[in-house]
Design a protein around this motif. Structure first.
Motif, PDB file in Angstrom:
ATOM      1  N   UNK A   1       0.819  -1.211   0.000  1.00 19.49           N
ATOM      2  CA  UNK A   1       0.000   0.000   0.000  1.00 19.49           C
ATOM      3  C   UNK A   1       0.850   1.257   0.000  1.00 19.49           C
ATOM      4  N   UNK A   2       1.905   1.282   0.814  1.00 18.02           N
ATOM      5  CA  UNK A   2       2.752   2.475   0.835  1.00 18.02           C
ATOM      6  C   UNK A   2       3.502   2.611  -0.482  1.00 18.02           C
ATOM      7  N   UNK A   3       3.886   1.496  -1.075  1.00 24.40           N
ATOM      8  CA  UNK A   3       4.545   1.526  -2.384  1.00 24.40           C
ATOM      9  C   UNK A   3       3.586   2.070  -3.445  1.00 24.40           C
TER      10      UNK A   3
ATOM     11  N   UNK B   1      12.595  10.865   1.840  1.00 21.60           N
ATOM     12  CA  UNK B   1      13.091   9.632   2.439  1.00 21.60           C
ATOM     13  C   UNK B   1      13.215   8.526   1.408  1.00 21.60           C
ATOM     14  N   UNK B   2      13.993   7.544   1.747  1.00 21.99           N
ATOM     15  CA  UNK B   2      14.230   6.388   0.879  1.00 21.99           C
ATOM     16  C   UNK B   2      13.248   5.288   1.238  1.00 21.99           C
ATOM     17  N   UNK B   3      12.661   4.655   0.239  1.00 18.81           N
ATOM     18  CA  UNK B   3      11.604   3.670   0.472  1.00 18.81           C
ATOM     19  C   UNK B   3      12.027   2.547   1.415  1.00 18.81           C
ATOM     20  N   UNK B   4      13.252   2.079   1.293  1.00 15.54           N
ATOM     21  CA  UNK B   4      13.674   0.930   2.101  1.00 15.54           C
ATOM     22  C   UNK B   4      14.226   1.332   3.466  1.00 15.54           C
ATOM     23  N   UNK B   5      14.554   2.610   3.656  1.00 15.71           N
ATOM     24  CA  UNK B   5      15.151   3.052   4.911  1.00 15.71           C
ATOM     25  C   UNK B   5      14.190   3.927   5.700  1.00 15.71           C
ATOM     26  N   UNK B   6      12.964   3.446   5.891  1.00 20.54           N
ATOM     27  CA  UNK B   6      11.972   4.219   6.629  1.00 20.54           C
ATOM     28  C   UNK B   6      10.974   3.272   7.282  1.00 20.54           C
TER      29      UNK B   6
ATOM     30  N   UNK C   1       4.966   2.146   7.221  1.00 24.08           N
ATOM     31  CA  UNK C   1       3.596   2.649   7.112  1.00 24.08           C
ATOM     32  C   UNK C   1       3.529   4.168   6.947  1.00 24.08           C
ATOM     33  N   UNK C   2       4.674   4.819   6.760  1.00 21.22           N
ATOM     34  CA  UNK C   2       4.696   6.279   6.666  1.00 21.22           C
ATOM     35  C   UNK C   2       5.188   6.719   5.292  1.00 21.22           C
ATOM     36  N   UNK C   3       4.431   7.637   4.684  1.00 22.87           N
ATOM     37  CA  UNK C   3       4.842   8.276   3.435  1.00 22.87           C
ATOM     38  C   UNK C   3       4.914   9.769   3.725  1.00 22.87           C
ATOM     39  N   UNK C   4       6.080  10.363   3.464  1.00 24.08           N
ATOM     40  CA  UNK C   4       6.263  11.793   3.679  1.00 24.08           C
ATOM     41  C   UNK C   4       6.400  12.442   2.305  1.00 24.08           C
ATOM     42  N   UNK C   5       5.479  13.323   1.990  1.00 19.76           N
ATOM     43  CA  UNK C   5       5.426  13.918   0.659  1.00 19.76           C
ATOM     44  C   UNK C   5       5.580  15.433   0.760  1.00 19.76           C
TER      45      UNK C   5
ATOM     46  N   UNK D   1      13.211  15.370  10.087  1.00 17.30           N
ATOM     47  CA  UNK D   1      13.405  16.040   8.801  1.00 17.30           C
ATOM     48  C   UNK D   1      14.680  16.878   8.791  1.00 17.30           C
ATOM     49  N   UNK D   2      15.039  17.432   9.944  1.00 18.19           N
ATOM     50  CA  UNK D   2      16.302  18.160  10.041  1.00 18.19           C
ATOM     51  C   UNK D   2      17.469  17.212   9.792  1.00 18.19           C
ATOM     52  N   UNK D   3      17.417  16.023  10.398  1.00 20.26           N
ATOM     53  CA  UNK D   3      18.478  15.029  10.210  1.00 20.26           C
ATOM     54  C   UNK D   3      18.561  14.569   8.754  1.00 20.26           C
ATOM     55  N   UNK D   4      17.439  14.664   8.036  1.00 17.13           N
ATOM     56  CA  UNK D   4      17.417  14.273   6.626  1.00 17.13           C
ATOM     57  C   UNK D   4      17.904  15.400   5.721  1.00 17.13           C
TER      58      UNK D   4
END
Length: 125
Positions: free
Chosen positions: A34-36, A51-56, A59-63, A86-89
């Motif tokens: 579903x997230x994909x 964010x990277x799909x595999x490193x998160x 269940x969270x999508x940040x757009x 988000x600051x760390x990203x």
């Protein structure tokens, strides 16, 4: 205990409960499809996924929607401080104001994701 000859009492119910929770999380919840689906649709519409799909968390999508949505939404972060994550990203505070976090839950179904995609499609008109 006993003059250092025996280990302390372990929280057996807590250990069993944690094991059961891990088992349930592993076998009952699979957010990946579903997230994909949501991420791929948003990317196809031209939105930027943070964010990277595999490193998160699965269940969270940040757009990033490209406009300051902070003014229109009730802020979740009541401190008014930038998100540590988000600051760390590497995002600036201005970029953070354009981000929206979408969380999928245990009862999220494909139709729910389709409705979200439709809302994002409508926003582009």
């Amino acid at each position: 205990q006993e003059d250092g000859k025996r280990a302390g009492t372990l929280n057996v119910p807590g250990i069993v409960g944690l094991g059961k929770a891990c088992e349930m999380a592993k076998t009952n919840i699979n957010y990946h499809p579903l997230s994909s689906k949501l991420e791929q649709a948003l990317i196809a519409l031209g939105y930027k996924i943070i964010g990277h799909f595999h490193d998160k968390v699965g269940n969270v999508v940040n757009v990033c929607v490209g406009v300051n949505i902070h003014e229109f939404l009730k802020p979740i972060n009541v401190t008014g401080k930038p998100s540590r994550v988000l600051t760390a990203m590497g995002l600036s505070f201005e970029e953070m104001k354009q981000c929206m976090r979408i969380s999928l839950g245990k009862y999220t179904i494909s139709d729910d994701v389709d409705r979200v995609i439709k809302i994002f499609q409508e926003a582009l008109k």
